[in-house]
Design an enzyme around this catalytic site. Structure first.
Site, mmCIF file in Angstrom:
data_model
loop_
_atom_site.group_PDB
_atom_site.id
_atom_site.type_symbol
_atom_site.label_atom_id
_atom_site.label_comp_id
_atom_site.label_asym_id
_atom_site.label_seq_id
_atom_site.Cartn_x
_atom_site.Cartn_y
_atom_site.Cartn_z
ATOM 1 N N GLU A 245 0.533 -1.768 0.055
ATOM 2 C CA GLU A 245 -0.065 -0.210 -0.126
ATOM 3 C C GLU A 245 1.111 1.439 -0.247
ATOM 4 O O GLU A 245 1.658 1.642 1.385
ATOM 5 C CB GLU A 245 -1.094 0.231 1.407
ATOM 6 C CG GLU A 245 -2.234 -1.036 1.345
ATOM 7 C CD GLU A 245 -3.182 -0.880 1.989
ATOM 8 O OE1 GLU A 245 -2.589 0.344 3.665
ATOM 9 O OE2 GLU A 245 -4.067 -1.798 2.574
ATOM 10 N N ASP B 36 -5.927 8.928 9.483
ATOM 11 C CA ASP B 36 -4.601 8.537 10.120
ATOM 12 C C ASP B 36 -3.923 9.287 11.694
ATOM 13 O O ASP B 36 -4.882 10.313 11.904
ATOM 14 C CB ASP B 36 -3.406 9.066 8.767
ATOM 15 C CG ASP B 36 -3.722 8.896 7.527
ATOM 16 O OD1 ASP B 36 -3.983 7.407 7.350
ATOM 17 O OD2 ASP B 36 -3.880 9.404 6.462
ATOM 18 N N TYR C 145 -10.662 -4.515 3.319
ATOM 19 C CA TYR C 145 -9.990 -4.483 4.573
ATOM 20 C C TYR C 145 -10.405 -4.599 5.602
ATOM 21 O O TYR C 145 -11.345 -3.568 5.777
ATOM 22 C CB TYR C 145 -9.336 -2.372 4.060
ATOM 23 C CG TYR C 145 -8.090 -2.232 5.176
ATOM 24 C CD1 TYR C 145 -7.990 -2.794 6.201
ATOM 25 C CD2 TYR C 145 -6.880 -1.902 4.741
ATOM 26 C CE1 TYR C 145 -6.680 -2.119 7.134
ATOM 27 C CE2 TYR C 145 -6.313 -1.053 4.925
ATOM 28 C CZ TYR C 145 -5.377 -1.592 6.421
ATOM 29 O OH TYR C 145 -4.499 -0.620 7.611
#
Length: 281
Positions: free
Chosen positions: A56, A67, A182
């Site tokens: 990734e 994040d 994911y």
């Protein structure tokens, strides 16, 4: 299961190979352009040899809401060094000159793609050798914006499922998901907590009740021991913050790369890969 794209992608091929080998995979995340373009490309090129099965590549953005601190800081380092979406695609193209098989997934946010132009981006990404996209701020209700055009272009669109994605919501999340699912093993931002392996295993089984796609598990996996524990209940383990933090720890007092930067990341990736590969199906 083949992704709903025009033909099987490198991601499909890699997970089929992993299934035949009877082992889980390792997905490694790095931020494109961190701490600079040349060093980032060197890390990217080193990862497959260290054992990464899928890579990734984070696209730096000024407002990375999903994040944690480590990846936010990496994005800022990359942006200060002049990284752009176009340069990130250039990195993938340069990587493809020596590696035609390792899947590359771009992970980031929709704004840079929107500014670049969706059609132009998809054409350039496909030409560069991008295999998949993870765009964390585009829900299924916005599939017409990027997901469906990406699938039509032969690029997998990978969705995130979380501990709060219940059985009513899951079909919508999975409807156009391609490549793999994911699973975000914790609630919150990247690198903020440690996942519970038993809970993850239960969640993966639930997701697999809705799809034949592989399930990769990430967010919070930092050590080889944690990676091995999660790998027992998943098709692949994703590690990002730990690798990005290894980059940061190798920099000099001015935030510049040192002779240790690439080897340090490579060493951790190899330790993670060894731990994951020791898990057999």
């Amino acid at each position: 299961m083949t992704s709903p794209t025009t033909s099987p992608t490198r991601i499909d091929d890699r997970f089929q190979a992993l299934a035949k080998e009877g082992r889980p995979g390792l997905v490694t995340f790095i931020t494109a352009g961190d701490p600079d373009g040349a060093t980032s490309l060197a890390i990217l090129k080193a990862l497959p040899g260290a054992g990464a099965d899928v890579i990734e590549l984070g696209v730096p953005f000024t407002d990375p809401m999903a994040d944690g601190p480590a990846i936010q800081a990496a994005g800022l380092r990359a942006l200060r060094a002049g990284q752009t979406l176009a340069k990130t695609l250039g990195m993938v193209k340069a990587f493809r000159e020596g590696d035609a098989t390792t899947p590359i997934v771009l992970m980031g946010y929709f704004n840079p793609i929107y500014v670049y132009g969706v059609d132009r981006f998809l054409a350039d990404a496909k030409a560069a050798g991008v295999d998949g996209l993870i765009v964390v701020d585009l829900p299924p209700e916005e599939d017409d914006e990027l997901c469906l055009p990406a699938l039509a272009a032969g690029i997998d669109f990978i969705r995130l499922a979380t501990p709060t994605t219940d059985d009513r919501r899951l079909p919508a999340v999975l409807k156009h998901t391609a490549g793999f699912v994911y699973y975000v093993s914790i609630t919150g931002i990247t690198g903020s907590a440690t996942p519970d392996a038993d809970a993850v295993g239960t969640a993966v089984k639930r997701i697999k009740g809705h799809t034949a796609l592989p399930v990769a598990v990430g967010f919070g996996v930092k050590t080889p021991e944690q990676a091995a524990a999660i790998a027992k209940g998943a098709d692949a383990v994703v590690v990002g913050s730990a690798l990005v933090e290894t980059v940061r720890a190798s920099l000099d007092s001015h935030g510049k790369a040192t002779a240790e930067t690439v080897p340090a990341v490579e060493q951790l990736a190899r330790a993670l890969a060894d731990a994951v590969r020791a898990v057999r199906r």
